[in-house]
Design a protein around this motif. Structure first.
Motif, PDB file in Angstrom:
ATOM      1  N   GLU A 139       0.752  -1.049   0.031  1.00  0.00           N
ATOM      2  CA  GLU A 139      -0.006  -0.104  -0.079  1.00  0.00           C
ATOM      3  C   GLU A 139       0.916   1.360  -0.017  1.00  0.00           C
ATOM      4  OE1 GLU A 139      -4.045   2.233   0.565  1.00  0.00           O
ATOM      5  OE2 GLU A 139      -3.209   0.450  -0.247  1.00  0.00           O
ATOM      6  N   ARG A 168     -10.825  -3.692   9.422  1.00  0.00           N
ATOM      7  CA  ARG A 168      -9.953  -2.405  10.117  1.00  0.00           C
ATOM      8  C   ARG A 168      -9.638  -2.968  11.486  1.00  0.00           C
ATOM      9  NH1 ARG A 168     -10.034   2.637   8.600  1.00  0.00           N
ATOM     10  NH2 ARG A 168     -10.827   3.240  10.651  1.00  0.00           N
ATOM     11  N   ARG A 180       1.091   9.525   2.715  1.00  0.00           N
ATOM     12  CA  ARG A 180       0.069  10.532   2.703  1.00  0.00           C
ATOM     13  C   ARG A 180      -1.353   9.867   2.162  1.00  0.00           C
ATOM     14  NH1 ARG A 180       0.305  16.050  -0.535  1.00  0.00           N
ATOM     15  NH2 ARG A 180      -0.302  14.246  -2.266  1.00  0.00           N
ATOM     16  N   ASP A 181      -1.308   9.055   1.211  1.00  0.00           N
ATOM     17  CA  ASP A 181      -2.417   8.862   0.537  1.00  0.00           C
ATOM     18  C   ASP A 181      -2.740   7.187   0.910  1.00  0.00           C
ATOM     19  OD1 ASP A 181      -2.916  11.047  -0.912  1.00  0.00           O
ATOM     20  OD2 ASP A 181      -1.584  10.430  -2.573  1.00  0.00           O
ATOM     21  N   ALA A 182      -1.975   6.641   1.457  1.00  0.00           N
ATOM     22  CA  ALA A 182      -2.242   5.388   1.902  1.00  0.00           C
ATOM     23  C   ALA A 182      -3.266   5.407   3.139  1.00  0.00           C
ATOM     24  CB  ALA A 182      -1.093   4.606   2.381  1.00  0.00           C
ATOM     25  N   THR A 183      -4.263   4.347   3.383  1.00  0.00           N
ATOM     26  CA  THR A 183      -5.120   4.128   3.975  1.00  0.00           C
ATOM     27  C   THR A 183      -5.242   2.906   4.953  1.00  0.00           C
ATOM     28  OG1 THR A 183      -6.948   3.289   2.622  1.00  0.00           O
ATOM     29  CG2 THR A 183      -6.750   5.859   2.703  1.00  0.00           C
ATOM     30  N   ILE A 184      -5.795   2.935   6.070  1.00  0.00           N
ATOM     31  CA  ILE A 184      -5.951   1.809   6.520  1.00  0.00           C
ATOM     32  C   ILE A 184      -6.808   0.759   5.942  1.00  0.00           C
ATOM     33  CG2 ILE A 184      -6.853   0.354   8.828  1.00  0.00           C
ATOM     34  CD1 ILE A 184      -4.051   1.824   9.283  1.00  0.00           C
ATOM     35  N   ASP A 185      -7.963   1.330   5.452  1.00  0.00           N
ATOM     36  CA  ASP A 185      -8.996   0.568   4.750  1.00  0.00           C
ATOM     37  C   ASP A 185      -8.153  -0.256   3.596  1.00  0.00           C
ATOM     38  OD1 ASP A 185     -11.000   1.173   6.190  1.00  0.00           O
ATOM     39  OD2 ASP A 185     -11.681   2.752   5.138  1.00  0.00           O
ATOM     40  N   GLY A 186      -7.271   0.573   3.018  1.00  0.00           N
ATOM     41  CA  GLY A 186      -6.647  -0.175   1.819  1.00  0.00           C
ATOM     42  C   GLY A 186      -5.509  -1.354   2.180  1.00  0.00           C
ATOM     43  N   ARG A 198       0.775   4.009  -2.989  1.00  0.00           N
ATOM     44  CA  ARG A 198       0.127   5.271  -2.871  1.00  0.00           C
ATOM     45  C   ARG A 198       1.008   6.399  -2.191  1.00  0.00           C
ATOM     46  NH1 ARG A 198      -5.921   4.466  -1.060  1.00  0.00           N
ATOM     47  NH2 ARG A 198      -6.081   6.433  -2.006  1.00  0.00           N
ATOM     48  N   LYS A 227      -1.547   3.997  11.110  1.00  0.00           N
ATOM     49  CA  LYS A 227      -0.992   4.246  10.043  1.00  0.00           C
ATOM     50  C   LYS A 227       0.489   4.357  10.268  1.00  0.00           C
ATOM     51  CE  LYS A 227      -1.382   7.499   6.819  1.00  0.00           C
ATOM     52  NZ  LYS A 227      -1.935   8.211   5.583  1.00  0.00           N
TER      53      LYS A 227
END
Length: 338
Positions: free
Chosen positions: A24, A46, A31-37, A28, A56
């Motif tokens: 991830e 999650r 900054r743009d990485a997410t826990i959902d991803g 990404r 994160k």
């Protein structure tokens, strides 16, 4: 089919989360990485992610730390080809360029304060190595200046791609050996530190550490490591145990810095010049803290004990504790309090 233990299942889950997080972040960016991803990549909820990592940032730092630890292990047995402080600074620069952290990773005061102190510890170890290679005076300032220059170069490489010439950065680090010798040691307040308290106690839990000074420091007090390292007589071992009151949030940051330092030493400093100070973190540090009587470590912890013949012979707490424990006279017979 072999049934996994609970610990094995947890370790497999953590490994899967880290692999998903690595992918991830690579795709990404931080900054743009997410826990959902990350959860989607790992095939988990999650909740399962948060059950294993604080968030994160902890995941990002854990990924970087694992990569740095792997790199250091791969270099075991390698011999750094440096022989002079100037060559070492060039090797440090080559090892560290591109290893900076994105500015938004350290987005709160506790993390920034801990990182500043971790850099103080890193500069101390690299400075001691430069001194052992022959740099005159106290070389911590030279090491700190090199780390500052490299961090700035990393920031500009991201903010202004193409502006930074890496060859010039390496050359600039080499020139730092020409800085005026720093005579800023010892610190003035050390002459007013209360002496360590003499005791005679068995090491309370398991095998005692090697004889010498055990310095327990919270992540906001790491600059004090220099006091035990420089005050200890020649040949006296110094162990610095890093502890924190926020292990989920701050331990991954400390783990990254120590792993990065280990990799840098292996790449830039020949074995005989590596400082003998031992740095501990995690379960090993926590075990030392508990055995030394620190029941609830915090980021402001500052405690030191002197160990001789497997017994605790002196204790000190608060500002200057490492110095106080290091200068205790210890003979071949274990000192006993009057």
């Amino acid at each position: 089919m072999v049934r996994l233990t609970r610990a094995q299942t947890q370790e497999r889950t953590r490994s899967g989360v880290l692999a998903a997080a690595r992918a991830e972040f690579a795709d990404r960016g931080y900054r743009d990485a997410t826990i959902d991803g990350i959860a989607a990549r790992a095939g988990l909820t999650r909740g399962a992610i948060y059950a294993n990592f604080a968030g994160k940032r902890a995941l990002y730092l854990s990924v970087l730390a694992a990569d740095a630890e792997r790199a250091a292990r791969a270099r075991r047995g390698d011999a750094a080809g440096t022989a002079t402080p100037r060559e070492a600074l060039a090797a440090i620069a080559r090892a560290r360029l591109g290893a900076g952290l994105p500015a938004d990773v350290l987005d709160d005061e506790p993390a920034r304060a801990a990182y500043a102190q971790l850099l103080e510890l890193e500069a101390l170890v690299l400075g001691l190595a430069l001194e052992r290679l022959g740099l005159r005076g106290r070389a911590v300032r030279v090491a700190a200046s090199a780390l500052t220059l490299l961090a700035g170069a990393d920031h500009l490489a991201t903010a202004a791609p193409g502006f930074v010439d890496q060859f010039d950065v390496v050359a600039a680090c080499e020139l730092l050996t020409a800085l005026p010798a720093d005579r800023g040691w010892p610190r003035a307040y050390l002459q007013h530190v209360s002496p360590a308290r003499p005791v005679d106690e068995p090491w309370p839990d398991g095998p005692a550490p090697r004889d010498g000074v055990v310095h327990l420091l919270g992540l906001r007090r790491l600059e004090a490591a220099e006091e035990s390292v420089r005050s200890a007589p020649a040949g006296v071992a110094v162990t610095v145990a890093l502890v924190t009151g926020e292990p989920d949030e701050l331990a991954p940051l400390a783990r990254l810095v120590l792993a990065r330092l280990d990799d840098t030493l292996r790449r830039a400093i020949p074995e005989p010049a590596r400082p003998p100070v031992r740095l501990l973190l995690g379960t090993a540090a926590d075990a030392l803290a508990a055995a030394a009587g620190v029941a609830a470590p915090s980021d402001d912890t500052e405690v030191a004990v002197r160990v001789a013949a497997g017994r605790v012979v002196a204790r000190a707490e608060g500002r200057g504790a490492g110095h106080a424990a290091a200068v205790v006279p210890v003979t071949t017979a274990v000192a006993r309090p009057a």
